[in-house]
Design a protein around this motif. Structure first.
Motif, short mmCIF file in Angstrom:
data_model
loop_
_atom_site.label_atom_id
_atom_site.label_comp_id
_atom_site.label_asym_id
_atom_site.label_seq_id
_atom_site.Cartn_x
_atom_site.Cartn_y
_atom_site.Cartn_z
N PRO A 151 64.58 29.13 61.16
CA PRO A 151 64.12 29.59 62.49
C PRO A 151 64.10 31.10 62.61
CG PRO A 151 65.80 27.89 62.71
CD PRO A 151 65.72 28.24 61.26
N PHE A 152 65.10 31.75 62.01
CA PHE A 152 65.18 33.21 62.07
C PHE A 152 63.95 33.83 61.43
CE2 PHE A 152 67.09 37.12 60.08
CZ PHE A 152 67.14 37.84 61.25
N GLU A 153 63.60 33.33 60.23
CA GLU A 153 62.44 33.90 59.53
C GLU A 153 61.15 33.60 60.27
OE1 GLU A 153 62.25 35.85 56.94
OE2 GLU A 153 64.42 35.99 56.81
N ILE A 154 61.05 32.37 60.80
CA ILE A 154 59.82 32.01 61.51
C ILE A 154 59.65 32.89 62.74
CG2 ILE A 154 58.72 30.18 62.85
CD1 ILE A 154 59.99 28.20 60.87
N ALA A 155 60.77 33.12 63.45
CA ALA A 155 60.70 33.97 64.64
C ALA A 155 60.28 35.38 64.27
CB ALA A 155 62.05 33.98 65.34
N SER A 156 60.80 35.89 63.15
CA SER A 156 60.43 37.26 62.79
C SER A 156 58.96 37.33 62.37
CB SER A 156 61.35 37.81 61.71
OG SER A 156 61.57 36.87 60.71
N TYR A 157 58.46 36.27 61.70
CA TYR A 157 57.04 36.27 61.36
C TYR A 157 56.18 36.23 62.62
CZ TYR A 157 57.23 36.10 56.35
OH TYR A 157 57.42 36.45 55.06
N LEU A 158 56.65 35.47 63.60
CA LEU A 158 55.91 35.39 64.86
C LEU A 158 55.79 36.77 65.49
CD1 LEU A 158 54.69 33.15 66.64
CD2 LEU A 158 56.78 33.23 67.96
N LEU A 159 56.92 37.50 65.51
CA LEU A 159 56.91 38.83 66.10
C LEU A 159 56.02 39.77 65.30
CD1 LEU A 159 60.62 39.25 67.14
CD2 LEU A 159 58.64 38.95 68.60
N LEU A 160 56.08 39.64 63.97
CA LEU A 160 55.24 40.49 63.12
C LEU A 160 53.77 40.22 63.40
CD1 LEU A 160 55.30 42.54 60.81
CD2 LEU A 160 55.11 40.64 59.24
N LEU A 161 53.43 38.91 63.51
CA LEU A 161 52.04 38.55 63.79
C LEU A 161 51.61 39.13 65.14
CD1 LEU A 161 51.65 34.87 62.65
CD2 LEU A 161 50.52 36.89 61.77
N ALA A 162 52.51 39.05 66.12
CA ALA A 162 52.17 39.59 67.43
C ALA A 162 51.89 41.08 67.35
CB ALA A 162 53.30 39.31 68.42
N ALA A 163 52.73 41.79 66.58
CA ALA A 163 52.54 43.24 66.46
C ALA A 163 51.23 43.56 65.76
CB ALA A 163 53.72 43.85 65.70
N VAL A 164 50.97 42.85 64.65
CA VAL A 164 49.73 43.10 63.92
C VAL A 164 48.53 42.76 64.79
CG1 VAL A 164 48.36 42.36 61.94
CG2 VAL A 164 50.80 42.77 61.67
N GLY A 165 48.64 41.64 65.51
CA GLY A 165 47.54 41.24 66.40
C GLY A 165 47.26 42.28 67.46
N ALA A 166 48.34 42.83 68.04
CA ALA A 166 48.17 43.84 69.09
C ALA A 166 47.46 45.06 68.52
CB ALA A 166 49.52 44.23 69.66
N VAL A 167 47.88 45.47 67.32
CA VAL A 167 47.25 46.65 66.71
C VAL A 167 45.78 46.37 66.43
CG1 VAL A 167 47.23 48.09 64.65
CG2 VAL A 167 49.38 47.52 65.74
N THR A 168 45.48 45.15 65.91
CA THR A 168 44.10 44.82 65.60
C THR A 168 43.23 44.83 66.85
OG1 THR A 168 45.09 43.34 64.01
CG2 THR A 168 42.71 43.20 64.27
N LEU A 169 43.73 44.21 67.92
CA LEU A 169 42.97 44.16 69.16
C LEU A 169 42.72 45.56 69.69
CD1 LEU A 169 44.52 41.16 71.06
CD2 LEU A 169 42.24 41.36 70.11
N ALA A 170 43.75 46.40 69.65
CA ALA A 170 43.61 47.75 70.19
C ALA A 170 42.61 48.54 69.37
CB ALA A 170 44.98 48.44 70.20
N ARG A 171 42.57 48.31 68.06
CA ARG A 171 41.65 49.05 67.20
C ARG A 171 40.21 48.64 67.46
NH1 ARG A 171 43.63 51.73 62.57
NH2 ARG A 171 41.61 51.57 61.61
N ARG A 172 39.98 47.32 67.63
CA ARG A 172 38.62 46.84 67.74
C ARG A 172 37.98 47.36 69.02
NH1 ARG A 172 38.20 40.69 67.00
NH2 ARG A 172 38.86 40.70 69.15
N ARG A 173 38.78 47.46 70.07
CA ARG A 173 38.22 47.91 71.33
C ARG A 173 37.88 49.40 71.28
NH1 ARG A 173 42.27 47.14 75.54
NH2 ARG A 173 42.60 49.34 75.15
N GLY A 174 38.52 50.08 70.36
CA GLY A 174 38.19 51.49 70.19
C GLY A 174 39.00 52.41 71.06
#
Lengths: 341, 213
Positions: B145-168
């Motif tokens: 569970p610990f690792e899965i939770a950290s992957y979830l947070l990592l995905l959220a961070a990467v997703g946020a960065v990706t979204l922010a980049r695409r919008r310009g």
């Protein structure tokens, strides 16, 4: 039900005395730092610095304090009353609270009673520091917001963004020390440095910690929160009198506290290398001396480096400092595991 | 002393929670939530969960609420009452959900027969809740569970960065336009008449020709 978190071995009256003594020491250090900064800055810039009040200008900070406390506590019409008053109190509370866990020595027997030369030795150590620095954010933020002034608001926003950005790197820089020491208790960390100060094996961590510490305490070259050339005075623009003195006091006490933390974690606290059987009464003086080194370093840097631009500050924090801190943590963990196998 | 702290923290917790939903100004709502979270941390402290208490303050009060404060203080202060209410059906659904939650909590609490009331609380071993024991649990019993939770947070961070980049972003390319000054430029010779009064006042003819620095 009782507090199991802290190792209280002293009777209650010693704890009260300790609280008073520590607070008094903290209160005495800050005016000295103020004076030292003005004197040293003067010398760095080829002038005398304060030299009129008392012999060699030694009573200058006292005069400053009396002047500040004697001033009217004005408040802008647009300000939000209660928050405007509470904000400096939060700032100063968190600064004093952090001062409580800096160990000035081990726990020697004084007149037959065992006394720890620190406020408390919390088992969560550095986490306590970060928790209080998280709360200190609200001191700056509320002060800037409640002032109802654009300069204050911009300063508070900068201070807040800077604080949370560099807190990450600072925390990761400490993780290396914690892995090496294998404990979170600050006195235990000092004892773990008996062979070698952590500034040697954790040099990268030390450098990252110091850079982040400059940002955390809003000191030059990261003093964008109060950049006087562009923001008048930042989050404390609208403050005057005693409340401004509180902010000022908290800022300098934070410098003292960070110096104490760096001394404890990287410079071996009260230890002097190669001196076994060091008497316990020297401990506080050794710690204070090492703290003085750090405080002078803070002043030196302020006199030397120009202020960064805001985007430089942010990209440096996130793109350079944070990866470096992460790498340092990883490398330390790998080395520790490899050595202890 | 313990009881005094407990009651102060409990009052802070409840008052903060009520303040979040009762206050009008969103900025004060966020502040009430901060008070609530810090009081909760004190309660954790009393329950000897020191690590959880510190993590609560560092993560929630120190990071999550900071972002809330950012957003609210930038856009708050304006009249936000323009949004429509939830409507009759929404209100009914909200009350139904709240009622179900209350019933569930009552069943859970009364189902124990209130046996724990009046005893000194559960017995905890020394070192319970300190960072060592929590770390050990994270890396042994609860590793997945610990690792899965950290992957979830990592995905959220990467997703946020990706979204922010695409919008310009709001100011696309401003970082590229910003002047970059290198150390070499400081050391090299300066062009004529830069950084001097000549730039603004013009060059008086009587002055001699400047020499290369």
């Amino acid at each position: 039900m009782s507090f199991a978190l802290v190792d209280y071995f002293e009777p209650w009256w010693i704890q009260i005395i300790k609280g008073i003594v520590l607070f008094a020491i903290g209160l005495q250090i800050v005016p000295l730092v103020l004076l030292a900064e003005r004197k040293l800055l003067g010398r760095f810039q080829g002038r005398y610095g304060p030299n009129r009040v008392g012999p060699y200008g030694l009573i200058q900070p006292l005069a400053d304090i009396v002047k500040l406390l004697g001033k009217e506590q004005s408040r802008p019409e647009t300000s939000v009353g209660p928050l405007f008053i509470v904000a400096p109190v939060i700032s100063i509370m968190t600064a004093v609270g952090t001062f409580a866990i800096i160990p000035f020595g081990d726990a020697p027997h004084i007149f037959g009673t065992r006394v720890g030369l620190y406020g408390v030795d919390v088992s969560i150590g550095p986490l306590y520091i970060f928790a209080l620095s998280a709360i200190s954010f609200y001191g700056l933020m509320l002060g800037g917001w409640a002032s109802g002034s654009k300069y204050s608001f911009l300063g508070a926003m900068r201070a807040a963004a800077q604080l949370i950005s560099y807190e990450v790197s600072q925390g990761l820089a400490l993780v290396g020390v914690l892995i090496t020491a294998g404990t979170l208790s600050l006195t235990q960390i000092v004892h773990a440095q008996e062979g070698m100060w952590y500034i040697v094996p954790q040099l990268a961590g030390f450098l990252i910690f110091m850079v982040a510490a400059f940002a955390e305490t809003n000191r030059a070259p990261f003093d964008l929160a109060e950049a006087d050339a562009e923001l008048v005075g930042g989050y404390n623009t609208e403050y005057g009198g005693g409340r401004f003195a509180s902010y000022y006091f908290a800022e300098y006490l934070n410098v003292v506290v960070v110096s104490g933390v760096a001394t404890t974690l990287f410079l071996g606290g009260w230890l002097i290398p190669g001196w076994h059987g060091q008497p316990a009464w020297t401990d506080p003086f050794v710690v204070l001396f090492k703290m003085t080194l750090f405080i002078s370093f803070f002043i030196w840097i302020r006199a030397t480096l120009p202020r960064l631009r805001y985007d430089q500050l942010m990209s440096f924090g996130w793109k350079i400092l944070l990866p470096l801190a992460t790498l340092n943590t990883l490398a330390t963990a790998i080395i520790v595991v490899a050595v202890h196998k | 002393m313990t009881y005094l702290i407990f009651f102060i923290a409990a009052i802070g917790t409840l008052a903060g929670a009520i303040g979040v939903i009762a206050l009008k100004d969103p900025f004060y709502c966020v502040l009430a939530l901060v008070v609530h979270l810090i009081s909760l941390a004190v309660l954790f402290m009393l329950l000897r969960a020191e690590f959880v208490a510190a993590a609560q303050v560092v993560v929630y009060a120190g990071a999550v609420m900071v972002l809330y404060i950012f957003v609210v203080s930038y856009i708050g202060g304006q009249n936000l009452s323009g949004s429509a209410g939830p409507g009759r059906a929404g209100t009914l659904a909200a009350f139904a959900c709240a009622g179900a939650l209350v019933a569930e909590l009552f069943i859970a609490v009364l189902g124990t027969g209130l046996k724990a009331v009046g005893t000194g609380g559960a017995h905890v071993a020394a070192g319970f809740g300190n960072p060592e024991s929590i770390g050990t649990l994270f890396l042994t019993k609860f590793l997945a569970p610990f690792e899965i939770a950290s992957y979830l947070l990592l995905l959220a961070a990467v997703g946020a960065v990706t979204l922010a980049r695409r919008r310009g972003g709001l100011d696309d390319g401003i970082e590229q336009r910003a002047p970059r000054i290198s150390v070499a430029e400081f050391m090299s010779a300066r062009p004529y008449y830069t950084g001097t009064q000549h730039e603004t006042l013009g060059r008086p003819e009587s002055l001699p020709e400047p020499t290369q620095r």
